[in-house]
Each structure stands twice: as structure tokens, then as C-alpha cells.
Write a protein that holds these residues in place. Structure first.
Motif, PDB file in Angstrom:
ATOM      1  N   HIS A   9       0.813  -1.221   0.000  1.00 41.85           N
ATOM      2  CA  HIS A   9       0.000   0.000   0.000  1.00 41.85           C
ATOM      3  C   HIS A   9       0.849   1.275   0.000  1.00 41.85           C
ATOM      4  CE1 HIS A   9       0.989  -0.628   4.248  1.00 41.85           C
ATOM      5  NE2 HIS A   9       0.803   0.671   4.396  1.00 41.85           N
ATOM      6  N   MET A  10       2.138   1.163   0.319  1.00 44.10           N
ATOM      7  CA  MET A  10       2.989   2.347   0.427  1.00 44.10           C
ATOM      8  C   MET A  10       3.512   2.831  -0.927  1.00 44.10           C
ATOM      9  SD  MET A  10       5.108   1.425   3.896  1.00 44.10           S
ATOM     10  CE  MET A  10       5.838   3.040   4.030  1.00 44.10           C
ATOM     11  N   LEU A  11       3.431   1.978  -1.951  1.00 47.76           N
ATOM     12  CA  LEU A  11       3.888   2.354  -3.289  1.00 47.76           C
ATOM     13  C   LEU A  11       2.784   2.048  -4.296  1.00 47.76           C
ATOM     14  CD1 LEU A  11       7.549   0.963  -3.422  1.00 47.76           C
ATOM     15  CD2 LEU A  11       6.887   3.353  -3.350  1.00 47.76           C
ATOM     16  N   SER A  12       2.634   2.928  -5.269  1.00 51.73           N
ATOM     17  CA  SER A  12       1.673   2.654  -6.334  1.00 51.73           C
ATOM     18  C   SER A  12       2.198   1.509  -7.198  1.00 51.73           C
ATOM     19  CB  SER A  12       1.470   3.906  -7.184  1.00 51.73           C
ATOM     20  OG  SER A  12       2.639   4.180  -7.942  1.00 51.73           O
ATOM     21  N   GLN A  13       1.290   0.878  -7.938  1.00 47.95           N
ATOM     22  CA  GLN A  13       1.708  -0.221  -8.814  1.00 47.95           C
ATOM     23  C   GLN A  13       2.712   0.262  -9.850  1.00 47.95           C
ATOM     24  OE1 GLN A  13      -1.534  -2.263 -10.665  1.00 47.95           O
ATOM     25  NE2 GLN A  13      -0.242  -3.812 -11.600  1.00 47.95           N
ATOM     26  N   GLN A  14       2.505   1.478 -10.361  1.00 43.77           N
ATOM     27  CA  GLN A  14       3.419   2.030 -11.360  1.00 43.77           C
ATOM     28  C   GLN A  14       4.816   2.219 -10.791  1.00 43.77           C
ATOM     29  OE1 GLN A  14       2.331   5.892 -12.811  1.00 43.77           O
ATOM     30  NE2 GLN A  14       3.795   5.853 -14.492  1.00 43.77           N
ATOM     31  N   ASN A  15       4.911   2.805  -9.583  1.00 45.35           N
ATOM     32  CA  ASN A  15       6.218   3.010  -8.960  1.00 45.35           C
ATOM     33  C   ASN A  15       6.879   1.687  -8.602  1.00 45.35           C
ATOM     34  OD1 ASN A  15       6.351   5.835  -9.095  1.00 45.35           O
ATOM     35  ND2 ASN A  15       5.093   6.053  -7.274  1.00 45.35           N
ATOM     36  N   SER A  16       6.078   0.720  -8.178  1.00 48.90           N
ATOM     37  CA  SER A  16       6.626  -0.607  -7.874  1.00 48.90           C
ATOM     38  C   SER A  16       7.227  -1.232  -9.122  1.00 48.90           C
ATOM     39  CB  SER A  16       5.529  -1.518  -7.317  1.00 48.90           C
ATOM     40  OG  SER A  16       5.060  -1.034  -6.081  1.00 48.90           O
ATOM     41  N   GLN A  17       6.532  -1.106 -10.251  1.00 50.49           N
ATOM     42  CA  GLN A  17       7.049  -1.656 -11.506  1.00 50.49           C
ATOM     43  C   GLN A  17       8.335  -0.955 -11.925  1.00 50.49           C
ATOM     44  OE1 GLN A  17       3.684  -1.213 -14.122  1.00 50.49           O
ATOM     45  NE2 GLN A  17       2.823  -3.209 -13.568  1.00 50.49           N
ATOM     46  N   ILE A  18       8.377   0.364 -11.750  1.00 46.25           N
ATOM     47  CA  ILE A  18       9.593   1.116 -12.091  1.00 46.25           C
ATOM     48  C   ILE A  18      10.778   0.610 -11.276  1.00 46.25           C
ATOM     49  CG2 ILE A  18      10.719   3.380 -11.913  1.00 46.25           C
ATOM     50  CD1 ILE A  18       7.979   4.617 -12.601  1.00 46.25           C
ATOM     51  N   ILE A  19      10.568   0.461  -9.970  1.00 49.92           N
ATOM     52  CA  ILE A  19      11.647  -0.021  -9.089  1.00 49.92           C
ATOM     53  C   ILE A  19      12.113  -1.408  -9.507  1.00 49.92           C
ATOM     54  CG2 ILE A  19      12.064  -0.929  -6.757  1.00 49.92           C
ATOM     55  CD1 ILE A  19      12.543   1.999  -6.896  1.00 49.92           C
ATOM     56  N   LEU A  20      11.183  -2.322  -9.749  1.00 45.42           N
ATOM     57  CA  LEU A  20      11.554  -3.690 -10.087  1.00 45.42           C
ATOM     58  C   LEU A  20      12.299  -3.744 -11.425  1.00 45.42           C
ATOM     59  CD1 LEU A  20       8.339  -5.605  -8.960  1.00 45.42           C
ATOM     60  CD2 LEU A  20      10.579  -5.594  -7.839  1.00 45.42           C
ATOM     61  N   ILE A  21      11.870  -2.963 -12.401  1.00 42.73           N
ATOM     62  CA  ILE A  21      12.534  -2.943 -13.702  1.00 42.73           C
ATOM     63  C   ILE A  21      13.948  -2.378 -13.578  1.00 42.73           C
ATOM     64  CG2 ILE A  21      12.541  -1.839 -15.985  1.00 42.73           C
ATOM     65  CD1 ILE A  21       9.440  -2.052 -15.872  1.00 42.73           C
ATOM     66  N   ILE A  22      14.068  -1.246 -12.852  1.00 39.66           N
ATOM     67  CA  ILE A  22      15.391  -0.623 -12.696  1.00 39.66           C
ATOM     68  C   ILE A  22      16.325  -1.531 -11.902  1.00 39.66           C
ATOM     69  CG2 ILE A  22      16.615   1.293 -11.584  1.00 39.66           C
ATOM     70  CD1 ILE A  22      14.258   3.063 -12.460  1.00 39.66           C
ATOM     71  N   CYS A  23      15.785  -2.167 -10.888  1.00 37.32           N
ATOM     72  CA  CYS A  23      16.600  -3.089 -10.082  1.00 37.32           C
ATOM     73  C   CYS A  23      17.081  -4.258 -10.938  1.00 37.32           C
ATOM     74  CB  CYS A  23      15.780  -3.587  -8.889  1.00 37.32           C
ATOM     75  SG  CYS A  23      16.747  -4.565  -7.742  1.00 37.32           S
ATOM     76  N   ALA A  24      16.184  -4.818 -11.756  1.00 35.05           N
ATOM     77  CA  ALA A  24      16.560  -5.937 -12.631  1.00 35.05           C
ATOM     78  C   ALA A  24      17.622  -5.496 -13.639  1.00 35.05           C
ATOM     79  CB  ALA A  24      15.321  -6.472 -13.345  1.00 35.05           C
TER      80      ALA A  24
END
Length: 197
Positions: A145-160
């Protein structure tokens, strides 16, 4: 969340820890260019040299987090910090952000000490920055709930992508990146468990 719209003064006021870390990056870089502090001596004193750490120079587990191999190295890591650090500094507060950043960086350097040869020499804040990525991942897994789905996807993509580049680029401390990431994730998991308890 990851788009910066603040003025320079606002950024410093809103994110004092990140601003201080970046200032340290460039101050130390400038010191390496001054004739009174020869580049070789300065880096030799504060870089991570596994042999010297084993001989008791334990400050080298901390100082490499703020040292860089050149202007481009310092600029790239500082830019990464500007992009991904502010949201966490506001979320965690100054003290906890410093804790996550330093502990992740130190864990990365301890892992480097344990797993790399005694002759291994390293500098750079990327282990600590990967710790921030790890903390974001803990949020995605435990506090969605602390991150939007869009921001979560951005983080996961950048991390990968960052992990992939870790193995493709030369002269990268792979150990520091992996263990910095793991350290940040574990800290996030610990903080989450404490909050639930």
C-alpha cells in the motif's frame, strides 16, 4: 515519486541527508585533485583495500562508500541517489535513512572483504545505493500500500536492469552490489516485522 520538480534550494531543504552525502562525494573527489593531497595517497588511505582491513584498518569498511574512482563515477552514483533516495528519506526520516544507507554499504564492504582476494581494492557508493533498492523491494513485498503499482514496476525494472548491468560492465564490485541489495532488503524486512510486532 521519482520525478524531481524541486528547485536546488528546496531539494537541500527537503532532503538534507541526500544533499550531505552528495556534497561529501564531490568534496572527496576534489580532494583527490588537489596537489596537497596527491591522488594516490588520498585514495590509498580511504579506499577499500582488503589486505589493510585485515590488518586492522577498519575505517576502510566505511570510507569507500563515499569515495569514487573519478568524476564520472561520483556523478553517476550521485545522480542515482538524487533519483531514488528522496522518496525513502521522506518515508523513513533522516535517522533511519542514514542507518539503511550506511548499514547496506558496510555489509557490502564486509562481504567484499570476506569473498574477494586480499589484493582487492574498491571504492564507490553503489553497494549502499543497491541497499536502497533492496529496501524498496521489501516495501513492495511487505507493504504494497505504500507504493503505487506504477512506482513498484519502475523499481523492479530498474533493479533488474541494474543487476544485469552489474554482470556485464567491467570493473564492477559484483559482491558489493548483491550484498548491498540483500542488506537493504533485510533491513526493510526487519523494520516491517518490528512494526507488526
Amino acid at each position: 515519486m521519482f520525478t524531481r520538480t524541486e528547485s536546488f534550494r528546496e531539494f537541500i531543504r527537503f532532503y538534507p541527508v541526500i544533499s550531505t552525502i552528495i556534497a561529501i562525494h564531490f568534496l572527496l573527489y576534489i580532494f583527490t585533485t588537489l596537489p596537497i593531497f596527491p591522488n594516490f595517497w588520498f585514495k590509498a588511505t580511504f579506499s577499500g583495500v582488503n589486505l589493510y582491513i585485515r590488518e586492522g584498518e577498519y575505517w576502510r569498511l566505511v570510507t569507500p562508500i563515499f569515495m569514487h574512482g573519478g568524476f564520472t563515477h561520483a556523478l553517476f552514483n550521485s545522480f542515482s541517489l538524487v533519483l531514488f533516495g528522496p522518496a525513502l528519506e521522506r518515508l523513513l526520516g533522516k535517522g533511519k535513512f542514514v542507518l539503511v544507507y550506511l548499514v547496506s554499504g558496510i555489509l557490502a564492504n564486509v562481504a567484499t572483504l570476506m569473498l574477494e582476494p586480499l589484493t582487492y581494492v574498491h571504492v564507490g557508493s553503489s553497494g549502499a545505493i543497491f541497499g536502497l533498492f533492496g529496501y524498496y523491494i521489501s516495501i513492495i513485498l511487505f507493504r504494497k500500500h505504500m507504493l503505487s503499482q506504477q512506482n513498484s514496476q519502475i523499481i523492479l525494472i530498474i533493479c533488474a536492469l541494474s543487476l544485469i548491468m552489474t554482470f556485464l560492465q567491467p570493473n564492477i564490485n559484483i559482491t558489493a552490489h548483491i550484498f548491498g541489495l540483500a542488506g537493504g532488503f533485510l533491513l526493510g524486512a526487519i523494520f516491517y516485522t518490528k512494526k507488526r510486532g
